[in-house]
Motif scaffolding. Sequence first.
Motif, PDB file in Angstrom:
ATOM      1  N   UNK A  72       0.864  -1.181   0.000  1.00 34.00           N
ATOM      2  CA  UNK A  72       0.000   0.000   0.000  1.00 34.00           C
ATOM      3  C   UNK A  72       0.900   1.230   0.000  1.00 34.00           C
ATOM      4  N   UNK A  73       0.341   2.401  -0.292  1.00 34.03           N
ATOM      5  CA  UNK A  73       1.191   3.585  -0.329  1.00 34.03           C
ATOM      6  C   UNK A  73       1.817   3.869   1.029  1.00 34.03           C
ATOM      7  N   UNK A  74       1.179   3.434   2.134  1.00 35.21           N
ATOM      8  CA  UNK A  74       1.715   3.734   3.460  1.00 35.21           C
ATOM      9  C   UNK A  74       2.773   2.728   3.927  1.00 35.21           C
ATOM     10  N   UNK A  75       2.916   1.577   3.264  1.00 38.81           N
ATOM     11  CA  UNK A  75       3.902   0.610   3.764  1.00 38.81           C
ATOM     12  C   UNK A  75       4.977   0.243   2.746  1.00 38.81           C
ATOM     13  N   UNK A  76       4.959   0.863   1.567  1.00 32.56           N
ATOM     14  CA  UNK A  76       5.870   0.449   0.507  1.00 32.56           C
ATOM     15  C   UNK A  76       7.336   0.674   0.873  1.00 32.56           C
ATOM     16  N   UNK A  77       7.680   1.858   1.369  1.00 35.22           N
ATOM     17  CA  UNK A  77       9.083   2.129   1.688  1.00 35.22           C
ATOM     18  C   UNK A  77       9.605   1.171   2.758  1.00 35.22           C
ATOM     19  N   UNK A  78       8.809   0.968   3.783  1.00 32.14           N
ATOM     20  CA  UNK A  78       9.246   0.077   4.858  1.00 32.14           C
ATOM     21  C   UNK A  78       9.355  -1.363   4.362  1.00 32.14           C
ATOM     22  N   UNK A  79       8.408  -1.779   3.530  1.00 35.00           N
ATOM     23  CA  UNK A  79       8.448  -3.138   2.985  1.00 35.00           C
ATOM     24  C   UNK A  79       9.701  -3.349   2.145  1.00 35.00           C
ATOM     25  N   UNK A  80      10.033  -2.377   1.308  1.00 36.91           N
ATOM     26  CA  UNK A  80      11.208  -2.514   0.447  1.00 36.91           C
ATOM     27  C   UNK A  80      12.491  -2.536   1.283  1.00 36.91           C
ATOM     28  N   UNK A  81      12.528  -1.727   2.338  1.00 38.29           N
ATOM     29  CA  UNK A  81      13.683  -1.771   3.253  1.00 38.29           C
ATOM     30  C   UNK A  81      13.875  -3.185   3.798  1.00 38.29           C
ATOM     31  N   UNK A  82      12.783  -3.810   4.211  1.00 40.26           N
ATOM     32  CA  UNK A  82      12.846  -5.172   4.738  1.00 40.26           C
ATOM     33  C   UNK A  82      13.278  -6.160   3.652  1.00 40.26           C
ATOM     34  N   UNK A  83      12.706  -6.026   2.461  1.00 37.45           N
ATOM     35  CA  UNK A  83      13.024  -6.952   1.371  1.00 37.45           C
ATOM     36  C   UNK A  83      14.489  -6.853   0.958  1.00 37.45           C
ATOM     37  N   UNK A  84      15.017  -5.653   0.912  1.00 37.80           N
ATOM     38  CA  UNK A  84      16.420  -5.489   0.526  1.00 37.80           C
ATOM     39  C   UNK A  84      17.348  -6.157   1.532  1.00 37.80           C
ATOM     40  N   UNK A  85      17.030  -6.026   2.804  1.00 34.89           N
ATOM     41  CA  UNK A  85      17.850  -6.680   3.828  1.00 34.89           C
ATOM     42  C   UNK A  85      17.769  -8.200   3.701  1.00 34.89           C
ATOM     43  N   UNK A  86      16.559  -8.697   3.449  1.00 34.69           N
ATOM     44  CA  UNK A  86      16.391 -10.145   3.322  1.00 34.69           C
ATOM     45  C   UNK A  86      17.125 -10.684   2.098  1.00 34.69           C
ATOM     46  N   UNK A  87      17.101  -9.935   1.013  1.00 33.74           N
ATOM     47  CA  UNK A  87      17.793 -10.374  -0.202  1.00 33.74           C
ATOM     48  C   UNK A  87      19.309 -10.374  -0.013  1.00 33.74           C
ATOM     49  N   UNK A  88      19.820  -9.422   0.759  1.00 36.90           N
ATOM     50  CA  UNK A  88      21.256  -9.430   1.049  1.00 36.90           C
ATOM     51  C   UNK A  88      21.628 -10.653   1.877  1.00 36.90           C
ATOM     52  N   UNK A  89      20.746 -11.000   2.807  1.00 39.82           N
ATOM     53  CA  UNK A  89      20.991 -12.175   3.651  1.00 39.82           C
ATOM     54  C   UNK A  89      20.838 -13.469   2.860  1.00 39.82           C
ATOM     55  N   UNK A  90      19.819 -13.524   1.989  1.00 35.61           N
ATOM     56  CA  UNK A  90      19.505 -14.753   1.260  1.00 35.61           C
ATOM     57  C   UNK A  90      19.157 -14.395  -0.186  1.00 35.61           C
ATOM     58  N   UNK A  91      20.150 -14.263  -1.054  1.00 38.24           N
ATOM     59  CA  UNK A  91      19.897 -13.815  -2.433  1.00 38.24           C
ATOM     60  C   UNK A  91      18.926 -14.699  -3.205  1.00 38.24           C
ATOM     61  N   UNK A  92      18.852 -15.987  -2.856  1.00 32.20           N
ATOM     62  CA  UNK A  92      17.975 -16.890  -3.609  1.00 32.20           C
ATOM     63  C   UNK A  92      16.510 -16.799  -3.174  1.00 32.20           C
ATOM     64  N   UNK A  93      16.209 -15.993  -2.157  1.00 28.20           N
ATOM     65  CA  UNK A  93      14.825 -15.814  -1.714  1.00 28.20           C
ATOM     66  C   UNK A  93      13.979 -15.268  -2.865  1.00 28.20           C
ATOM     67  N   UNK A  94      12.821 -15.883  -3.097  1.00 31.37           N
ATOM     68  CA  UNK A  94      11.888 -15.417  -4.124  1.00 31.37           C
ATOM     69  C   UNK A  94      10.876 -14.472  -3.486  1.00 31.37           C
ATOM     70  N   UNK A  95      10.649 -13.337  -4.129  1.00 33.09           N
ATOM     71  CA  UNK A  95       9.731 -12.333  -3.592  1.00 33.09           C
ATOM     72  C   UNK A  95       8.693 -11.982  -4.648  1.00 33.09           C
TER      73      UNK A  95
END
Length: 593
Positions: A72-95
Amino acid sequence: MYPVQLIQLPLHPSSAWEPTGNIPLAPGIMAAAAGLPAECVFPESLVNTVGDQALFDELKYRNPQLLGVTLYLWNTHRSIHLLRRLKLWKPELLVVAGGPEVTPDNLPLLNESSIDLFVTGEGESLAGDVLSVERLRSILSTGRKLLGPVTSTDPPDHWPDPYRTGHLAVKPGGSVHIESQRGCASLCSYCAYRRTSPVPRIVPADKVLEKIRMLRNRGAEELVFLDPTFNSRADLPALLSGMKDLGLSCFAEVKGDLVRSSAITDAFAAAGFNTLEVGLQTMNMEVLHSIGRGGSPVSVLNGASLLAESGVTPVMDLILGLPGDSPKYIESAAEELVSRKIHDQVQTFCLSVLPGTELKASADSLGVKYSSTPPYTVTRSGSYTIRDLLLSREIISDILGYDADPPPRPVLTDTFPGMEIFVPEHGKVLAPPSVRHGVLRINTEDAWSNRNPIVDRVKARRETDPYCPLDVVLQSEQLFPLDLIEMLNELPEQECYTTEKAKLYGVPGLLRLSVIASPATDPVWLEECSKIALTVVRANSPVSLPGGEIGLLLQGSHDLSMLSALYTSAPHLVFFTQRELELLWNLDVLGLG
C-alpha cells in the motif's frame, strides 16, 4: 522452516494508543486460495507490534523460500527496506508483490530489484502459481516481471474464506474486515479501483448475513466493510434488517446522494453503524462531473444530515486540489458542514495522484503536478500551489474548530510495552529493543553534559528501526541549552509515507521529541522549549495549564470526568503517567482509537 510467508505491514497511527487497523486479509485470502497452510500468513500479533529489526530477525528464523508482500502507499518504503535486507541475507529468496501500489504505470516500483514478480489486480486466480516455489521459478524463467492486470467476474465469496479456513483468526471482542462486494461503477478519475474492477460483483445479503453471524459467534464485535460503496447494492434493506440487534459495531463507506430517506438511515443505526464515511470532496458540481464522480453536493449533504438525525455520525471527506477546483469551494463545504452540525468528523485531504489512475495518466494536460513518491501529494493544481492548498486547509480547520492534523501524541506514561529507560550516567548500554512504536525515556541529572551519549542512543534506535515511530522523552534535573533539542531534531529520517506527510503538514515525523520539566522550571525556558518539542510540566493534582502550548503531566489517579470538564479548552495538552488513564483519555476525550 516455513517455505512460504505472506506479510502485510501496517500503517503507523498518529498515536501509540490507536490500533493499526492492519488485519492481513489479503495474505489470508491468497494463502487460502493457494491451498497453503495457515502458518504461511505472518502473524498479525507480530507484524503490528515489532520493529524493523525484529521483523528481519523473525523472517530469518522462519527462513522462507518464497515471500509474498502486500504493498500500500503507506507501507511500501518500509516493505522494500525489509526486502532489501532479506535479499542481502539470502539472495535466492523469491519475492512476489501485490496490492494497490502494483500498477503497470508505477515504474519506480516495478524497477525495484528486491522483488522478483509483481501481480496487479485481484490475485486469487494466480495464487496457486505465484505462491508455489517451483511454479514461480517457471514463470520467472520466461523473463516476466509483471502479471496482470488480473480482472475477475466473480464476487469475493467465490474464493475460500480465510476466516473459515483458519488462515485468519477472530480475536474475541476484536475487529474483522469483510468484503460483501468488489468492483465499482463510479468513474472517479482519482481512484484506480474502477480501472481494474469496473463491474460491481455483489455477494447476496443472505450469504453476507451468514458470514456475519459466523464472525460474531467467533467473538467479533466490530465489522469494517471494505466495499467501495456499501449502499450501492439493491438488497441493502434486507442486509441491514438482518444485521439488526446483532450487537455489532459497524463501519462502511457510502455515497451520500444515495441516502434518501430516514427509513434507511434508521436501518443503518439499528444495524450497528455508529459512523459512516461519506465523500463530499467539494461543493463544485462542475468539478465533480469533470472527474467522473457526478452527483450533487447538496444531495450528499442531505444524505449526511439524514444519517446524523438517525444517530449515525457521518465522517465527511473533502479533497483540496482536484483539477479545475478552487479552495474556496472546499472552504464553502466546511462552512456548510458546520451550519448543518455534521462537522464533528471531517477529513480534509490534499489530492493524491495515485498510480494506476486516469488522473495520473492525464495530469500534465490538466495542469496537475505531484510528488513521485508516496503519498503522491499534489504540488500544483492549475494556478494553485501546495502552499495555497495548505493555507486553505488551515482556514478549514478554523471553520471546523479543530486542527485537521494535530501533532502525534507522545507516550509519557511510566510504562509502555517495549519502553527503554536510558540513564546516560550509568554507562552500560544494552542492545536496543525493536518495537513498531518505540519509547526511549531518557532520565538524566544533566542532559547537556550527557548530550553525546544521548544523541548516540537516539541514533542507535533510529538505525535499529528506521521506519518506525520513536518517542524520545527527555527528563533532566538541570536545565539544558535547547541546542540539544535542535541536534536531535536535525537527525536524518528515512523518506516514507509518514515522514512525507509530516513534512507536508508541519508535524513531527518518525522521531518525536518531548520534554518533561518540573513545576519550578523557568517559564521563559519552558516557552522556548515548547516551540521546538512537546513540553509538559509534572503535577500531582489538577492545576491550571501553564499557558501557551505547554502541557501538564498528571501523576497518580484522577477523575477523568472532572478533568474533561476542567480542561475542555485544551484536552490535548493533558497527559498522564498512568497507562490506564492515558488510554481512556485518548479514547473517551480525544477520540483517538
